[in-house]
Design an enzyme around this catalytic site. Sequence first.
Site, PDB file in Angstrom:
ATOM      1  N   ARG A  79      -5.910  83.517  27.598  1.00  0.00           N
ATOM      2  CA  ARG A  79      -4.535  83.076  27.836  1.00  0.00           C
ATOM      3  C   ARG A  79      -4.029  82.259  26.643  1.00  0.00           C
ATOM      4  NH1 ARG A  79      -3.296  78.582  30.425  1.00  0.00           N
ATOM      5  NH2 ARG A  79      -5.131  78.609  31.763  1.00  0.00           N
ATOM      6  N   TYR A 132      21.422  92.680  28.817  1.00  0.00           N
ATOM      7  CA  TYR A 132      20.575  93.461  29.722  1.00  0.00           C
ATOM      8  C   TYR A 132      20.647  92.833  31.130  1.00  0.00           C
ATOM      9  CZ  TYR A 132      16.351  94.796  32.134  1.00  0.00           C
ATOM     10  OH  TYR A 132      15.476  95.194  33.105  1.00  0.00           O
ATOM     11  N   ASP A 216      18.516  88.700  20.989  1.00  0.00           N
ATOM     12  CA  ASP A 216      17.789  89.853  21.525  1.00  0.00           C
ATOM     13  C   ASP A 216      18.074  91.034  20.588  1.00  0.00           C
ATOM     14  OD1 ASP A 216      16.915  92.133  22.864  1.00  0.00           O
ATOM     15  OD2 ASP A 216      17.289  91.281  24.838  1.00  0.00           O
ATOM     16  N   LYS A 241      10.419  98.945  24.374  1.00  0.00           N
ATOM     17  CA  LYS A 241      11.372  99.935  23.857  1.00  0.00           C
ATOM     18  C   LYS A 241      10.859 100.545  22.540  1.00  0.00           C
ATOM     19  CE  LYS A 241      13.796  98.314  27.295  1.00  0.00           C
ATOM     20  NZ  LYS A 241      13.208  98.433  28.580  1.00  0.00           N
TER      21      LYS A 241
HETATM   22  C1  LIG Z   1      18.125  94.691  25.416  1.00  0.00           C
HETATM   23  C2  LIG Z   1      17.013  94.419  26.391  1.00  0.00           C
HETATM   24  N1  LIG Z   1      16.438  93.209  26.392  1.00  0.00           N
HETATM   25  C3  LIG Z   1      15.439  92.903  27.253  1.00  0.00           C
HETATM   26  C4  LIG Z   1      14.977  93.822  28.164  1.00  0.00           C
HETATM   27  C5  LIG Z   1      13.873  93.446  29.116  1.00  0.00           C
HETATM   28  O1  LIG Z   1      12.671  93.969  28.670  1.00  0.00           O
HETATM   29  P1  LIG Z   1      11.410  94.299  29.634  1.00  0.00           P
HETATM   30  O2  LIG Z   1      11.834  95.393  30.547  1.00  0.00           O
HETATM   31  O3  LIG Z   1      10.333  94.660  28.660  1.00  0.00           O
HETATM   32  O4  LIG Z   1      11.119  93.043  30.394  1.00  0.00           O
HETATM   33  C6  LIG Z   1      15.533  95.106  28.182  1.00  0.00           C
HETATM   34  C7  LIG Z   1      15.037  96.113  29.146  1.00  0.00           C
HETATM   35  O5  LIG Z   1      15.612  97.139  29.390  1.00  0.00           O
HETATM   36  C8  LIG Z   1      16.588  95.411  27.277  1.00  0.00           C
HETATM   37  O6  LIG Z   1      17.177  96.617  27.260  1.00  0.00           O
END
Ligand SMILES: Cc1ncc(COP(=O)(O)O)c(C=O)c1O
Length: 427
Positions: A79, A132, A216, A241
């Site tokens: 961890r 998101y 992000d 992704k």
């Molecule tokens: C732009 C974006 N940020 C964050 C996330 C969240 O990621 P995770 O599904 O790996 O938790 C997503 C998920 O679709 C996303 O499209």
Amino acid sequence: MTWHIRDVTEIGGQPLHPETLMMGYGYFPGLSEGAVKCPIFQTSTFVFRSAEEGKRFFELAYGLSEPGPQEAPGLIYSRLNNPNLEILEGRLAIWDRAERALVFSSGMAAISTCLFALCRPGDVVVHSSPVYGGSDYLLEKVLPQFGIRTVGFQAGTGVAALERAVNEASALGRVAAIFVETPANPTNGLVDLAACTAAAARLEARQGSRPPVVVDNTFLGPLWQRPLEHGCDIVVYSLTKYVGGHSDVVAGACVGSREVLEPVHLMRTILGTMTDPHTAWLLMRSLETLELRFRRSVENARRLAEFLRSHPKVESVSYLGFVDPDSEEGRLYARQCLAPGATFSFYVRGGEREAFRVLDTLQLFKLAVSLGGTESLASHPAAMTHSDIEPQRRAALGIADNMIRVSVGIENPEDLLADMREALDRI
Ligand SMILES: Cc1ncc(COP(=O)(O)O)c(C=O)c1O
């Protein structure tokens, strides 16, 4: 060949490129029986050579003492640290030219651990919209339960909207972070990163502490956008992704300077939101082909966007490659993006019925949420990823019932066009 136990980062004075470094950076076969590939360190805990060594490792891990000039933190417990995570983190940091990266069990684990590390009750977070759906829920529904307020501004509407949000937020309390997603999911609206860092500097003068600008960068990064070069502080990723790239792992990351990531690292250790050794190993495999995959997806996406733009059943296409270079958005795109990426949305003529018809007819494009994998995906943001946003707010953000989002993969582009042509013909 010598078994080096140091990284080769340049040859004859020529610095090696990130895609080259992905094959070996941070891993030394001589320490693992000569294995070309880094083994999976599938272990929860690590043996100390002596009690004295264990004591020293804990002193360093808990920040009770500074490391000596040649001293590296020792392995204790998975961890806290693990070779697969550490090597992956070293490689991820290379793409963003960053000092440090931290990997998490999901993109949401990265985002929530980061915001919980930065914010305290009474603080305010300024954020772009749309983001998101999970991030939106965290900002709108979870953080307020901990006394953390949020003020949003719409991506793609210029700097004045950001400045209004910053002023409103700072009247409410200390601004603890500016969180932006650019390009925005699913509209591809852009946020001006330089304007965010300028706002952070003004807030520092006003409130005595600089709110980190957290970006992000899942849609374009780390190949086509590098927020740290625009003065931002922390880059977050859903590694699920493009970085993972095969739709077979869920993971996330925060990237930035050692100093700014220190509280995030501590929070990760305590919340236990790190990823596991096997996922880290799969991500190292993925990083070896990141550049090849992403470049091909971007080429395919350009072909598809052009096809859709000229199709009579398509109302419009939100594709960054089509922004007018003489517009404010076009100039912003040129300043901070290196390519339009491979995820975009388009609006069919009609409403939900017509959009669903296309989605139900596609054969190669899988009807699934997520993005960034080798296979192409299509989804309906209003009914899926963004369905828990209140309908009026959703419509104001441009997430309409006739909108389809596609993540373009690496298939032969002619096949993808044939699939889309057939589906649109059926409306
Ligand atoms: C732009 C974006 N940020 C964050 C996330 C969240 O990621 P995770 O599904 O790996 O938790 C997503 C998920 O679709 C996303 O499209």
